[in-house]
Design an enzyme around this catalytic site. Structure first.
Site, short mmCIF file in Angstrom:
data_model
loop_
_atom_site.label_atom_id
_atom_site.label_comp_id
_atom_site.label_asym_id
_atom_site.label_seq_id
_atom_site.Cartn_x
_atom_site.Cartn_y
_atom_site.Cartn_z
N GLY A 172 0.89 -1.09 0.20
CA GLY A 172 -0.09 0.03 0.09
C GLY A 172 0.81 1.33 -0.08
N GLY A 173 0.23 2.11 0.37
CA GLY A 173 1.00 3.47 0.67
C GLY A 173 2.22 3.44 1.12
N GLY A 407 24.43 12.74 -29.48
CA GLY A 407 23.84 13.46 -28.07
C GLY A 407 24.43 12.52 -26.82
CB ALA A 408 24.85 8.99 -26.40
#
Ligand code: HXC
Length: 517
Positions: A172-173, A407-408
């Protein structure tokens, strides 16, 4: 009055005995039967012998205040501080033998107290999680109690290292507290984390799945990237946490402690001159370089099973902790994809927050092409890594080992995004794109017109490789600081770290940047 004879002494001794007993022998046996240690046994293994100082052992929850019989001293969590290799850490360890380690108001207040003290004292906080989640009987108070912890997780982020260890259920949370900390360890078979469990999955999407398959250690270590480390059992896990702490400073005002492993800074490794194969399409294992250069060949890899095309982890050079980010040509040719970008970005940001210099070893053919990656948001994820490197003000040193394309190349801590010292091996290929792609674009018409298109393309690729796919153009432009002999990599890195020791860099004044999350 003689204190030793005071009735309070007896009460104290009774309360302590009850606190130490946790949920009692039967439940402790059950815990052991599941292959798990108790909360106190875990603390004993985590900390230096005899160093644990407990807080709030006598604290009870609201129901315990009203109904003395329901009062369980400690309220299902053991908290306090102690040392790891002589350095202070704060710790909380949930006790599953007491109401399933569930978290109510008092339990949370105990955790919050040590979190607050960790920030005040400037010491790491380590959470050992083993809990059924929000204590159902406390209703909304239990949810409020989680909120207080979440708030502190964020306030402590980047101030002191926060380490979570999931050693049982975490559902859960409740998963959001560990997930906001810096590192998550999970114990194989015993630990699981999910937002909604198997029964909800079955009801909502009609799928049968076990807890292990849905959110076990292996899944989170290899698929989701939630877990940074896994361990076969509690004992190994706690030992690994101690090892991680040895690499880290206690807070963001300090540097990591120096550790002399008696490995000479001048040591060279002639075998590295032969690491990169002559054929650029052939692969090799970047780990060979990593283990060769680091002090004592010691390396603690983070996320070793997730996005294996990039390697992140801690080692030492000249005794100093460094954060290492390296492309792994042996996996997916070392390409940058969304997972690799996310993994490395978070690691870079951790190192920067805690004054750990960054070493980047580059062999990257580019970003992963294709609709899966594009639609999965590689633009956003790749931008995270770019942002993280640009933002980092710690010393940033790069060695371009082989491919550094497009770009890498820029993203992997290049000079252009203000990397401090950039070296290249003679085998480096620094260009806009690889020879094949480049020749096909530049000579598209000529290739179509050629009698022997294949031979023509090959010749042009070779031409391109000789002219562009080398370190020398970049060296001529000053984009790399030196072309170094591979065998000397270790000593060149150590010298660079020494010269950058006093690096000062300031970011412009602002509330905070807006990293593309
Ligand atoms: C109160 C709890 C509890 C809980 C377990 N117990 N979880 N009591 N609140 N959340 C108690 C059990 O009643 C039992 O008490 C004892 O702890 C041991 O639990 P068992 O069920 O016997 O253990 P086991 O079979 O190992 O199963 C463990 C478990 C299961 C899978 C965790 O207990 C379970 O499903 N618990 C509920 C989990 C849950 O739904 N929690 C809420 C999640 S949502 P007795 O006395 O009978 O032995 C959440 C929201 C957080 O946490 C929100 C944050 C924003």
């Amino acid at each position: 009055m003689d204190i030793a004879r005071s009735p309070n002494m007896e009460i104290l001794s009774d309360l302590r005995t009850r606190a130490l007993a946790g949920g009692g022998l039967h439940r402790i046996d059950e815990q052991h039967g599941k292959g798990k240690l108790t909360a106190r046994e875990r603390i004993d293994l985590l900390l230096d012998a005899g160093s644990f100082e407990e807080f709030d052992a006598l604290k009870v929850g609201r129901t315990g205040l009203i109904d003395a019989k329901a009062a369980q001293p400690g309220d299902g969590v053991v908290t306090g501080h102690g040392t790891i290799d002589g350095r202070e850490v704060f710790v909380f360890s949930q006790d599953f033998t007491v109401i399933g380690g569930s978290l109510g108001e008092a339990h949370s207040q105990k955790i919050c107290k040590v979190m607050d003290l960790a920030v005040t004292a400037g010491a790491p906080i380590i959470g050992l999680n083993d809990s059924g989640g929000a204590r159902i009987q406390e209703g909304v108070d239990a949810l409020a109690a989680y909120g207080e912890i979440f708030h502190r997780n964020v306030q402590a982020s980047g101030v002191v290292p926060q380490i979570s260890c999931v050693m049982g259920p975490c559902a859960g949370g409740a998963v959001y507290s560990p997930s906001m900390t810096d590192f998550i360890f999970m114990v194989d078979s015993a630990a699981y984390m999910f937002v909604t469990g198997p029964s909800v999955v079955k009801t909502v999407i009609h799928q049968e799945i076990t807890s292990e398959q849905l959110g076990g250690a292996r899944v989170h270590a290899s698929k989701s990237g939630v877990a940074h480390f896994t361990a076969a059992n509690d004992i190994v896990c706690l030992r690994e946490i101690r090892r991680l702490i040895s690499y880290l400073p206690s807070n963001n005002r300090q540097k990591a402690p120096l550790l002399d492993l008696r490995d000479p800074a001048e040591r060279d490794d002639p075998a590295l001159d032969f690491l990169v194969p002559p054929n650029p399409n052939q692969t090799y294992d970047m780990n060979v370089l990593i283990y060769s250069i680091l002090d004592g060949a010691e390396f603690m890899e983070v996320h070793p099973q997730f996005a294996r095309n990039i390697i992140c982890g801690f080692g030492r050079l000249g005794g100093q902790t460094i954060g290492l980010v390296a492309n792994q040509p042996a996996v997916l040719a070392g390409v940058l994809d969304s997972d690799a970008s996310f993994k490395a970005a978070r690691f870079v940001r951790f190192c920067d927050a805690f004054n750990i210099p960054l070493i980047c070893l580059v062999d990257v053919p580019g970003f992963m092409p294709g609709p899966d990656q594009e639609h999965g948001g590689i633009i956003r994820h790749g931008a995270k890594l770019l942002y993280a490197f640009v933002e980092a003000t710690v010393p940033r040193i790069t060695v371009i080992v082989r491919k550094a394309y497009g770009g890498a190349y820029l993203v992997m801590n290049s000079k252009h995004i203000h990397g401090d010292v950039i070296y290249a091996w003679p085998s480096a290929e620094i260009a806009v794109m690889g020879p094949k792609g480049a020749a096909e674009v530049i000579y598209r018409r000529e290739i179509q017109a050629a009698d022997d298109a294949e031979a023509f393309l090959k010749e042009k690729m070779e031409q391109y490789r000789r002219t562009f796919a080398t370190p020398f153009l970049a060296a001529q432009r000053g984009y790399i600081d030196d072309v170094i002999y591979p065998r000397n990599t270790r000593k060149r890195l150590i010298r660079s770290l020494q010269v950058l020791e006093g690096k000062q860099a300031r970011a412009p004044l602002r509330k905070h940047g807006n990293i593309p999350l």
